[in-house]
Scaffold this active site. Structure first.
Site, PDB file in Angstrom:
ATOM      1  N   LYS A  73       0.495  -0.989  -0.180  1.00  0.00           N
ATOM      2  CA  LYS A  73      -0.032   0.290   0.448  1.00  0.00           C
ATOM      3  C   LYS A  73       1.107   1.180  -0.087  1.00  0.00           C
ATOM      4  O   LYS A  73       0.927   2.579  -0.925  1.00  0.00           O
ATOM      5  CB  LYS A  73      -0.927   0.195   1.277  1.00  0.00           C
ATOM      6  CG  LYS A  73      -0.141  -0.117   2.548  1.00  0.00           C
ATOM      7  CD  LYS A  73      -1.348   0.547   3.590  1.00  0.00           C
ATOM      8  CE  LYS A  73      -0.930   0.114   4.740  1.00  0.00           C
ATOM      9  NZ  LYS A  73      -0.003   1.625   5.230  1.00  0.00           N
ATOM     10  N   THR A  74       1.796   1.089   0.428  1.00  0.00           N
ATOM     11  CA  THR A  74       2.798   2.488   0.622  1.00  0.00           C
ATOM     12  C   THR A  74       3.767   2.818  -0.695  1.00  0.00           C
ATOM     13  O   THR A  74       3.622   4.086  -0.943  1.00  0.00           O
ATOM     14  CB  THR A  74       4.086   2.216   1.925  1.00  0.00           C
ATOM     15  OG1 THR A  74       3.701   2.408   2.933  1.00  0.00           O
ATOM     16  CG2 THR A  74       4.532   3.033   1.643  1.00  0.00           C
ATOM     17  N   ASP A 264      -3.124   7.599   4.242  1.00  0.00           N
ATOM     18  CA  ASP A 264      -3.328   6.125   4.555  1.00  0.00           C
ATOM     19  C   ASP A 264      -4.258   5.648   6.025  1.00  0.00           C
ATOM     20  O   ASP A 264      -4.161   7.040   6.763  1.00  0.00           O
ATOM     21  CB  ASP A 264      -2.044   6.305   4.454  1.00  0.00           C
ATOM     22  CG  ASP A 264      -0.794   4.968   4.640  1.00  0.00           C
ATOM     23  OD1 ASP A 264      -1.154   3.945   4.576  1.00  0.00           O
ATOM     24  OD2 ASP A 264       0.027   4.986   5.282  1.00  0.00           O
ATOM     25  N   GLU A 265      -4.098   4.122   5.838  1.00  0.00           N
ATOM     26  CA  GLU A 265      -4.159   3.876   6.932  1.00  0.00           C
ATOM     27  C   GLU A 265      -5.760   4.374   7.748  1.00  0.00           C
ATOM     28  O   GLU A 265      -5.995   5.060   8.592  1.00  0.00           O
ATOM     29  CB  GLU A 265      -3.357   3.770   8.076  1.00  0.00           C
ATOM     30  CG  GLU A 265      -2.267   3.543   8.116  1.00  0.00           C
ATOM     31  CD  GLU A 265      -1.943   1.945   7.922  1.00  0.00           C
ATOM     32  OE1 GLU A 265      -3.005   1.092   7.998  1.00  0.00           O
ATOM     33  OE2 GLU A 265      -0.635   2.011   7.872  1.00  0.00           O
ATOM     34  N   GLN A 295      -7.486  -5.028  10.009  1.00  0.00           N
ATOM     35  CA  GLN A 295      -6.405  -4.537   9.934  1.00  0.00           C
ATOM     36  C   GLN A 295      -6.967  -3.272  11.320  1.00  0.00           C
ATOM     37  O   GLN A 295      -6.245  -3.033  11.653  1.00  0.00           O
ATOM     38  CB  GLN A 295      -5.399  -4.351   9.253  1.00  0.00           C
ATOM     39  CG  GLN A 295      -4.835  -5.426   8.403  1.00  0.00           C
ATOM     40  CD  GLN A 295      -3.836  -4.579   8.447  1.00  0.00           C
ATOM     41  OE1 GLN A 295      -2.253  -5.329   8.945  1.00  0.00           O
ATOM     42  NE2 GLN A 295      -3.364  -5.241   7.086  1.00  0.00           N
ATOM     43  N   ARG A 636       1.791 -10.979  10.354  1.00  0.00           N
ATOM     44  CA  ARG A 636       2.946 -10.713  10.831  1.00  0.00           C
ATOM     45  C   ARG A 636       4.304 -11.436  10.411  1.00  0.00           C
ATOM     46  O   ARG A 636       5.470 -11.096  10.145  1.00  0.00           O
ATOM     47  CB  ARG A 636       3.365 -10.246  11.843  1.00  0.00           C
ATOM     48  CG  ARG A 636       1.993  -9.097  12.596  1.00  0.00           C
ATOM     49  CD  ARG A 636       2.258  -8.005  12.018  1.00  0.00           C
ATOM     50  NE  ARG A 636       1.383  -8.344  10.999  1.00  0.00           N
ATOM     51  CZ  ARG A 636       1.109  -7.072   9.747  1.00  0.00           C
ATOM     52  NH1 ARG A 636       1.796  -6.049  10.007  1.00  0.00           N
ATOM     53  NH2 ARG A 636      -0.633  -7.317   8.922  1.00  0.00           N
TER      54      ARG A 636
END
Length: 720
Positions: A73-74, A264-265, A295, A636
């Site tokens: 995504k970044t 973002d987020e 998330q 993770r």
């Protein structure tokens, strides 16, 4: 310049800005201009996958990008910014917002790297930094000057102390919320846009009788901030939203300026942040929000998952993109994550697909006890390191901090260095040290240091007074004699001394066993102290209950204290000369682990009464958020994943645990079960096997030392 002339200039500025906007709109420049890919400095098709490429090149209008874990995504956001700038959009017309300074810096650095020059004028940063910048320009509109100061949390607590003093609130007649606790209550109410009284009734029921007093404190706190021309972090967001809603001219100018907004987020935004974004995007409508509803795990900070779930309904003709190619985790790990999150009802359905090579299935490891669980993890860590995995690429995650206590003890015994994320190491925590100090004065009534700490916990007793009390009780040979002493101090201090004696007396009743004494200490006034002092008092009490469970393994108080003290020092001393150098494995709460990744991940203490968290289940949507936490923990891991849990709890009276609901939801075919079999010698040696494989006995370094044929035994029960 008088006010009328200022108004005329400002109005002219707005008219000019509006005229420019309409000209640009007629040309439809910013909606139709695209990059000539053949002349671009960046080969977007080569650098991006198909999912990312569609977002980067077609992200006009309202866009919702559902970016799964590890899906880049970044990368997508930063390439989108570069694409806009290469298409001719001026950097000052782009707003890039995220949640942490680290994330903002990383994104801006990546954009600079792509363009080979920093795009001067680009608005990028956290919500709070953007709000600060805008409010500096328009401070007078919200009742401040442009020189307003920003209060950090310590400043805010200090100001609340002043308010308590000014209102002459009696904080001694009963355990009154500490300034830190009051600041937490006020902050949550403001970020959730809820009345303070409602927050107190739902989240702080123990203080519901104090609602009128706490509301007065909150009102005075706001007034004192305005009087001092200062804002706390919450004010930055709240006042910016107020500015945008109450001043149409400023809103239109800013909305004209920010022709493209990227967030973002987005699943972590609260209602205030979402309102700000919508207002700034109210003219151009080019709002691209990136996030993953799977998330969303920060409701305790007032994050609102409905912001992302409702986005398509709030914006007509929203384009929804999916980033589902995962570049982090093995297919076997993603299969478990996908199956788990499917159980949630309120979500955007998506399935992550791995770009990584196949690895082993995640391991499901029932252990007989929490101690055996800790031993297994420690042995596996040493095995992984011997196989070439760096210690810093190994992490143990847990739902709550107290779950790691047995593991920390085991790691210190074995001299395995670790770094703790999300708080302090278990024996460094203030509340654990408090209880240890109570036990120390019971074991040795002349322990001046322990007495000073204990006495400081009670109202009316400061450092000087505590010293006076210690001087008067030093002649006592036992704790029973000490607490019978009548001390000569002020009336408030006498009350505090009496309370301390009551707490100690409770611990001395009956058998003087460490576990029992710990429970008695935390059952009375010390519990009241924690509740009043700390916003996370429930978590601290959980820590202490786990400490009591651990202490049940000891019959002698002196031996227990020796073990605690020597193990603490042992870990500190050995860490300096460890054979692992400065390399450390990671212990972390799941909340602190979000956004991070490791080659090997252990998710421990997965019992049904611990994860999902029972308190979370009492809240609306709590079960689904707990499942999202499990999903975050699972994703993770890159290559190896271990799920562990203790079958039993306690020592004298055993209780049996069921595996976590989230483990029960996973088909057995997606996991590989490990059966641990304890052998009597050597003392810290254990064995584990998979299904019908031969039992392989391993020593502390993970080396095979013997083999035997498969045995038939109940899962974990015969080891008790």
């Amino acid at each position: 310049m008088d006010s009328s002339l200022k108004g005329l200039v400002f109005y002219s500025w707005q008219v000019a800005g509006a005229m420019c906007y309409h000209v640009l709109t007629m040309k439809e420049f910013f909606l139709t201009q695209t990059v000539d890919l053949s002349k671009s400095k960046i080969d977007y098709q080569k650098e991006l996958n198909n999912e990312q490429f569609k977002v980067v090149t077609n992200g006009n209008g309202p866009c919702l990008v559902l970016a799964g874990a590890g899906s880049g995504k970044t990368r997508t956001i930063t390439y989108r910014v570069a694409y806009l700038i290469e298409s001719g959009v001026a950097p000052e017309n782009i707003l890039l917002v995220t949640f942490t300074n680290k994330a903002a810096k990383e994104m801006l650095n990546r954009v600079e790297g792509l363009l080979h020059a920093f795009p001067q004028g680009l608005w990028g940063g956290t919500f709070h930094s953007i709000a600060n910048r805008l409010l500096r320009q328009h401070a007078s509109e919200v009742g401040h000057t442009s020189n307003f100061t920003i209060l950090d949390q310590e400043d805010a607590k200090s100001l609340i102390k002043i308010c308590l003093k000014e209102l002459k609130v009696d904080t001694t007649s009963r355990r009154f919320p500490s300034p830190a606790n009051l600041q937490s209550m006020i902050s949550y109410a403001r970020n959730a846009s809820l009345p303070l009284s409602k927050v107190l009734e739902s989240r702080y029921q123990q203080f519901s009788d104090l609602i009128p007093t706490i509301e007065r404190i909150g009102e005075l706190y706001e007034a004192r901030k305005r009087q001092a021309d200062s804002m706390d972090f919450d004010d930055l967001l709240i006042l910016l939203r107020h500015l945008l809603f109450q001043n149409p001219m400023i809103r239109e100018r800013l909305a004209n300026q920010f022709q493209y907004i990227l967030v973002d987020e987005y699943q972590d935004t609260n209602v205030i942040q979402a309102d700000i974004v919508h207002q700034l995007a109210s003219i151009h409508g080019n709002i691209l929000v990136v996030g993953d509803d799977a998330q969303s795990i920060y409701s305790f900070r007032a994050a609102e998952i409905k912001n992302i779930l409702r986005f398509p309904n709030q914006h007509q003709e929203t384009s929804v993109y999916h980033l589902t190619t995962n570049y982090r985790s093995a297919p076997e790990i993603l299969a478990v994550a996908n199956r788990s999150i499917q159980q949630n009802m309120h979500q955007f359905k998506k399935t992550l697909e791995s770009f990584c090579p196949s690895c082993e299935k995640p391991l499901f490891v029932p252990a007989a006890t929490a101690s055996q669980e800790a031993q297994y993890i420690a042995e596996q860590v040493m095995r992984l390191r011997k196989e070439g995995i760096s210690m810093c690429e190994i992490a143990v995650l847990f739902r709550a901090a107290f779950h790691s206590q047995n593991l920390e003890f085991e790691l210190m015994r074995r001299d395995i260095p670790y770094e703790y994320r999300g708080g302090m190491k278990f024996f460094e925590r203030a509340h654990v040290k408090d209880v240890v100090s109570f036990l120390r004065i019971i074991a040795n009534s002349k322990d001046e240091t322990a007495w000073m700490r204990v006495l400081g916990l009670f109202p009316g007793i400061g450092l000087v007074t505590a010293g006076k009390i210690v001087q008067q009780i030093q002649s006592a040979e036992t704790i029973d004699e000490a607490i019978k002493k009548e001390v000569k101090v002020g009336s408030r201090a006498v009350f505090g001394w009496q309370q301390s004696c009551v707490t100690v007396k409770k611990a001395l009743v009956g058998e003087r066993l460490p576990g029992k004494m710990i429970r008695e200490i935390i059952s009375g006034s010390y519990r009241d102290y924690l509740t009043a002092e700390y916003p996370d008092s429930a978590d601290r009490l959980d820590d202490l209950e786990q400490f009591a469970v651990f202490a049940e393994g000891y019959k002698d108080l002196h031996k227990f204290l020796d073990e605690v003290s020597l193990t603490e020092n042992y870990g500190v001393e050995k860490e300096q000369t460890t054979t692992f150098s400065e390399e450390k494995m990671i212990l972390s709460t799941i909340h602190q682990a979000k956004g991070l990744e490791w080659d090997a991940v252990f998710l421990m203490h997965l019992t049904d009464n611990k994860f999902p968290n029972p308190r979370a289940l009492q809240e609306k949507g709590g079960l689904e958020e707990e499942r999202r936490l499990f999903y975050v923990a699972t994703t993770r891991a890159r290559k190896q994943l271990f799920y562990t849990y203790p079958i039993t709890s306690g020592y004298d009276s055993l209780s049996y645990n069921q595996p976590s609901l989230f483990l029960q939801e996973i088909p057995k075919s997606l996991l590989e079960e490990v059966k641990i079999k304890t052998i009597s010698e050597p003392s810290h040696t254990s064995a584990w096997r998979r299904n019908d494989d031969p039992i392989i006995v391993l020593d502390d370094l993970g080396e095979r030392i013997s083999k035997s044929s498969p045995g038939s035994f109940l899962r974990g029960v015969d080891e008790l």
